[in-house]
Design a protein around this motif. Structure first.
Motif, PDB file in Angstrom:
ATOM      1  N   LEU A 121      11.720  40.105  87.462  1.00  0.00           N
ATOM      2  CA  LEU A 121      11.558  39.499  86.134  1.00  0.00           C
ATOM      3  C   LEU A 121      10.441  38.455  86.175  1.00  0.00           C
ATOM      4  CD1 LEU A 121      12.909  39.408  83.223  1.00  0.00           C
ATOM      5  CD2 LEU A 121      13.916  37.264  84.016  1.00  0.00           C
ATOM      6  N   ASP A 319      16.846  30.408  87.758  1.00  0.00           N
ATOM      7  CA  ASP A 319      18.180  30.203  88.310  1.00  0.00           C
ATOM      8  C   ASP A 319      18.252  28.821  88.973  1.00  0.00           C
ATOM      9  OD1 ASP A 319      20.499  32.384  88.295  1.00  0.00           O
ATOM     10  OD2 ASP A 319      20.866  30.950  89.888  1.00  0.00           O
ATOM     11  N   VAL A 432      20.254  35.646  79.814  1.00  0.00           N
ATOM     12  CA  VAL A 432      19.174  36.636  79.851  1.00  0.00           C
ATOM     13  C   VAL A 432      19.455  37.907  79.050  1.00  0.00           C
ATOM     14  CG1 VAL A 432      18.114  35.770  81.974  1.00  0.00           C
ATOM     15  CG2 VAL A 432      20.031  37.392  82.123  1.00  0.00           C
ATOM     16  N   ASN A 461      15.996  39.573  78.400  1.00  0.00           N
ATOM     17  CA  ASN A 461      14.938  39.958  79.342  1.00  0.00           C
ATOM     18  C   ASN A 461      14.037  41.053  78.790  1.00  0.00           C
ATOM     19  OD1 ASN A 461      16.821  39.646  82.485  1.00  0.00           O
ATOM     20  ND2 ASN A 461      15.723  38.156  81.270  1.00  0.00           N
ATOM     21  N   TYR A 550      29.647  45.276  92.160  1.00  0.00           N
ATOM     22  CA  TYR A 550      29.786  45.216  90.695  1.00  0.00           C
ATOM     23  C   TYR A 550      28.874  46.226  89.982  1.00  0.00           C
ATOM     24  CZ  TYR A 550      25.474  42.649  89.482  1.00  0.00           C
ATOM     25  OH  TYR A 550      24.165  42.295  89.263  1.00  0.00           O
ATOM     26  N   LYS A 551      27.830  46.681  90.656  1.00  0.00           N
ATOM     27  CA  LYS A 551      26.929  47.669  90.053  1.00  0.00           C
ATOM     28  C   LYS A 551      27.511  49.084  90.153  1.00  0.00           C
ATOM     29  CE  LYS A 551      22.831  44.832  91.076  1.00  0.00           C
ATOM     30  NZ  LYS A 551      22.166  44.526  89.795  1.00  0.00           N
ATOM     31  N   GLU A 649      26.963  42.371  84.830  1.00  0.00           N
ATOM     32  CA  GLU A 649      25.499  42.459  84.931  1.00  0.00           C
ATOM     33  C   GLU A 649      24.909  41.581  83.840  1.00  0.00           C
ATOM     34  OE1 GLU A 649      22.963  42.931  86.999  1.00  0.00           O
ATOM     35  OE2 GLU A 649      23.319  45.094  87.215  1.00  0.00           O
TER      36      GLU A 649
HETATM   37  C1  OAK Z   1      19.771  36.822  92.337  1.00  0.00           C
HETATM   38  C2  OAK Z   1      20.179  35.777  93.116  1.00  0.00           C
HETATM   39  C3  OAK Z   1      20.967  34.786  92.590  1.00  0.00           C
HETATM   40  C4  OAK Z   1      21.335  34.839  91.268  1.00  0.00           C
HETATM   41  C5  OAK Z   1      20.928  35.889  90.477  1.00  0.00           C
HETATM   42  C6  OAK Z   1      20.146  36.883  91.015  1.00  0.00           C
HETATM   43  C7  OAK Z   1      19.685  38.019  90.205  1.00  0.00           C
HETATM   44  O1  OAK Z   1      18.820  38.772  90.629  1.00  0.00           O
HETATM   45  N1  OAK Z   1      20.208  38.198  89.012  1.00  0.00           N
HETATM   46  C8  OAK Z   1      19.741  39.263  88.155  1.00  0.00           C
HETATM   47  O2  OAK Z   1      18.737  38.732  87.303  1.00  0.00           O
HETATM   48  C9  OAK Z   1      18.148  39.724  86.485  1.00  0.00           C
HETATM   49  C10 OAK Z   1      17.038  39.076  85.720  1.00  0.00           C
HETATM   50  O3  OAK Z   1      17.549  38.173  84.792  1.00  0.00           O
HETATM   51  C11 OAK Z   1      19.196  40.363  85.587  1.00  0.00           C
HETATM   52  O4  OAK Z   1      18.594  41.398  84.859  1.00  0.00           O
HETATM   53  C12 OAK Z   1      20.352  40.918  86.422  1.00  0.00           C
HETATM   54  O5  OAK Z   1      21.370  41.385  85.584  1.00  0.00           O
HETATM   55  C13 OAK Z   1      20.884  39.843  87.348  1.00  0.00           C
HETATM   56  O6  OAK Z   1      21.844  40.387  88.228  1.00  0.00           O
END
Ligand code: OAK
Length: 820
Positions: A121, A319, A432, A461, A550-551, A649
């Motif tokens: 992202l 994050d 998101v 997103n 979870y996926k 998710e």
């Molecule tokens: C990775 C490490 C710690 C906390 C979150 C993540 C992560 O990759 N989360 C993902 O972020 C994406 C972008 O926002 C989302 O599309 C995913 O659903 C989410 O799992």
């Protein structure tokens, strides 16, 4: 936009091969040619890069600093070329040199400085920021080793180091002139400041490293804008001289060298999971301190009042990983600029914003006080003071509710809670996807939302259509442009104009023929990399993403086992051939995830080699799934598996990449799937399973027992039994943990992810998929509508929302002048 001169470009490539490698083009190997081409491309963009920064300075525009531990950039060369609109000219130049652009692009290692969704992202956002003309820096870490390379041996995942810098990175520029010092450990003394007479907090007896930035260009589409991804490397501060040796500091000098060597060594390969390692906290503070220090210095070069920094600077925290930024900014304001606490706090509040990317509790960052205060003594003091004041605020707001402090304090139970710090300190908290934001507001962060509702907002997103359609799927990109013109490249809403062609049989045929050619391309990749023959006329049913329970990759493969049983029982059953394609990395220490990879490969072994089913089912596990092969995979998919347990998710972004490429979603009402279905219509997707409210209700009332399903559903029982009866492994214990997790569970919670609960509904949705695919015209229309209706999911739209509603940036036009 500057024009690319073919002849000049050719001679640059020849010159670079000579200067870099003392070779002619004929003598150079593919990697050397790639390097030479990359340098020639960098030469071309450097004027725009300089012009961009000159323009930002002249106009004194506000800049967003996107602070992120991860940037999953993938390859740069091909992307830069398409953004320069130089595809044709460069392709021709390269051909005239007797070379092939695809082969050259293939030499570039992915810049895999990220795990999955969050890191990718960040990369899409940088692409959009440049294309939209917003001033931005990506700030991160120059990991020596990125995301590990996955090799599958006997069905098991083996991790190999990703030595992506082995041949050097032709696109980066080292900027030692902007290096800054970052301090760790020691203790804090209070000293009287001679000038002001006030007490000063001084960190002493610390260890420090030199943070040295490397800049990478982020090229906008056809607009002269080149922003910067700044990644920091650590070098030892030069204390290793005779002086310190003499003073007996030898030990310290060695320690500092070691610290510098280890900090940027490797990316932690955890997705949605907190490892809690000391080195990780060092990494966080290292790049955050360096980025914030530099941003403040840069601001002060042009302005004289640090109190107004929020007018020109915004730190977006990707994050909680960079959340120490709020304390670092406080430290700089209070300790270095002598600003009173209250005022410093207000400045910090106006400068920092936080994005939440998960509700998975194991991902929440909580650091033990002992570790935190030992490593970052001054930062810890500041957080203690922030906490003390925040707790008073909570008590004032809720004098009778003692639970509030327990649930909301930043420091509690011997831990520093980074999400609480980020929410208390920033002016914006965003989720998101719409559903995710609602869950944050009403469940996970309910107390915070009640106290500070004005901070909460949603930013669904998005993904960049330039990498995932224009570059990844040139056939479809050309088709779209032929039908509706090329506005979609910078404004994806236009892609809706394709909708009218879904009723035109010729257009549908053309669309499906492109899909077929992309399936042939993927089949060739699979043959070359996996040695498996797949039928491009079969349905390509794809689940590619990080491996996480979870996926529910497990739901997918259990369903394959079930289908296989059905076919064996009923060999003449009408069945549309399917190829189930998986790609996933598991964190190195995540044992169950690794077992699921082994299970997928074991099922593949049995099913692919069973002549009796006549190739009707094939299972493929694509090794080392990453950005570069993802582009090929999305283009070839018919079915997009987005089957997470509802509520888990946060958004998903793979779902959007599939949609863009004309795959139909088979999914739960989770994350951004909800909005995908809203855009494309539920008749053009296959939705199944528990809703997020239902999942949450079961989690609260504990009234789900998978044994009830096991006892009453013979097909499911048969599949589960096959996990432990030797059908897929002669070692009967190989998949026992998976079996136990479904029926016995941990901590009294069997089947935490509701796999058995959703199984029948999933199987039934899969039947609908088969039936729909058999009706060629219907499927073509559905698939095409998915492409047509994905306009909302461009990261350009997302970034526009961040820019208008959170960052308040202005757009910049860049002209390249002769000066550059
Ligand atoms: C990775 C490490 C710690 C906390 C979150 C993540 C992560 O990759 N989360 C993902 O972020 C994406 C972008 O926002 C989302 O599309 C995913 O659903 C989410 O799992």
């Amino acid at each position: 936009m500057k024009e690319l001169n073919k002849e000049e470009f050719k001679s640059e490539v020849e010159d670079y091969v000579k200067v870099l490698f003392r070779k002619s083009i004929k003598e150079a190997d593919d990697q050397q040619i790639f390097q030479a081409v990359a340098y020639a491309v960098k030469d071309f963009i450097v004027d725009q890069w300089m012009a961009t920064h000159r323009t930002y300075e002249e106009k004194d525009v506000k800049t967003v600093y996107y602070l992120s531990m991860e940037f999953l950039m993938g390859r740069a060369l091909g992307n830069i070329i398409i953004n320069l609109k130089g595809n044709q000219a460069i392709k021709e130049a390269i051909e005239e040199l007797g070379l092939n652009l695809d082969v050259i692009e293939d030499q570039e290692p992915d810049a895999a400085l990220g795990n999955g969704g969050l890191g990718r992202l960040a990369a899409c956002f940088l692409d959009s920021l440049s294309t939209l003309g917003y001033a931005a820096y990506g700030c991160g870490i120059r990991y020596k080793y990125g995301m590990f390379k996955q090799v599958i041996e006997n069905g098991y995942q083996i991790e190999k180091p990703d030595d992506w810098l082995k041949y050097g990175n032709p696109f980066e520029i080292k900027r030692p002139e902007y290096a800054v010092e970052v301090k760790f450990g020691g203790y804090v003394s209070i000293k009287k400041d001679e000038e002001t007479g006030r007490n000063k907090f001084v960190q002493e007896n610390y260890q420090s490293v030199l943070a040295v930035p490397y800049d990478l260009p982020v090229v906008g589409y056809n607009n002269n804008v080149v922003n910067t991804l700044r990644i920091w490397d650590a070098e030892a501060i030069d204390t290793f001289n005779l002086d310190s040796f003499d003073k007996g500091d030898y030990q310290k000098a060695v320690e500092q060298q070691n610290l510098a060597r280890t900090i940027c060594e490797v990316l932690y390969p955890n997705d949605n999971h907190m490892a809690g390692k000391e080195l990780r906290l060092k990494q966080q503070y290292f790049f955050v301190s360096a980025s914030v220090q530099r941003a403040v210095m840069k601001y002060m070069e042009k302005h004289d009042d640090i109190r107004k920094i929020h007018e020109k600077v915004c730190f977006q925290l990707n994050d909680t990983h960079p959340t120490v930024a709020v304390a670092e900014l406080m430290r700089i304001l209070v300790d270095e600029y002598n600003i009173e606490w209250d005022e410093a706090w207000h400045i910090t509040n106006k400068t920092c914003a936080y994005t939440n990317h998960t509700i998975m509790s194991e991902a929440l960052e909580k650091w033990p006080l002992e570790l935190f205060s030992r490593l970052l003594p001054r930062i810890y003091q500041i957080i203690e003071e922030i906490n003390r004041r925040f707790v008073l605020d909570i008590q004032r707001a809720y004098p009778d509710d003692y639970g509030k402090v327990e649930r909301m304090a930043i420091i509690y139970d011997g831990q520093v809670k980074m999400a609480h710090l980020a929410i208390a300190a920033g002016f914006s908290v965003n989720g998101v996807a719409r559903l995710h934001t609602e869950i944050l507001k009403n469940q996970e962060l309910k107390d915070f939302y009640q106290m500070m509702p004005e901070k909460f907002n949603n930013k669904t997103n998005g993904i960049t259509q330039r990498r995932f359609l224009l570059h990844g799927n040139p056939l479809l990109a050309d088709f779209v442009t032929k039908k509706i013109g090329d506005d979609w490249i910078t404004d994806l809403k236009h892609i809706d104009e394709l909708s009218v062609y879904t009723d035109d049989e010729m257009s549908r045929k053309e669309f499906m023929n492109i899909k077929y050619q992309n399936k042939v391309r993927l089949a060739k990749y699979i043959k070359e990399h996996n040695g498996i023959e797949v039928n491009p006329r079969s349905i390509f049913d794809v689940q590619v993403k990080r491996l996480h329970e979870y996926k529910r990759q497990l739901l997918n493969i259990l369903h394959v086992m079930y289908l296989y049983n059905e076919l064996k029982k009923n060999p003449d059953k009408e069945f549309y051939p399917r190829t189930f394609i998986f790609g996933a990395k598991a964190s190195a220490g995540y044992h169950r995830a690794k077992s699921i990879i082994k299970l997928i490969n074991s099922v593949a072994d049995v099913v692919n080699n069973d002549k009796s089913i006549d190739g009707k089912i094939k299972v493929v596990f694509i090794e080392n799934y990453r950005v570069s092969n993802a582009e090929i995979i999305f283009a070839a998919a018919d079915v997009s598996e987005q089957i997470s347990t509802a509520s888990k998710e946060a958004s998903g972004t793979g779902n959007m990449k599939f949609m863009l490429n004309g795959a139909v979603t088979l999914g739960t009402m989770d994350g951004a799937n909800v909005e995908i279905v809203e855009e494309v219509g539920k008749e053009n997707a296959f939705i199944f399973g528990l809703s997020s409210d239902e999942v949450i209700a079961y989690e609260h009332n504990g009234q789900y027992n998978p044994r009830d399903i096991y006892n009453t559903d013979g097909d499911i029982r048969a599949v589960l039994t096959q996990l432990v009866d030797g059908t897929y492994s002669s070692n009967l214990d190989e998949f026992r943990d998976i079996y136990n997790s479904l029926l016995d569970g941990q901590g009294g919670r069997p089947d935490m992810y509701f796999i058995l609960k959703d199984f029948r509904s999933y199987a039934e949705a899969q039947e609908r998929v088969s039936a729909a695919y058999a009706d060629t015209a219907k499927w073509a229309k559905m698939a095409m509508l998915n492409t047509a209706k994905c306009g909302k999911f461009s990261s350009d739209r997302t970034i526009e929302e961040y820019a208008q509603e959170i960052w308040h940036l202005e757009k910049v036009k860049v002209e390249v002048t002769t000066e550059d």
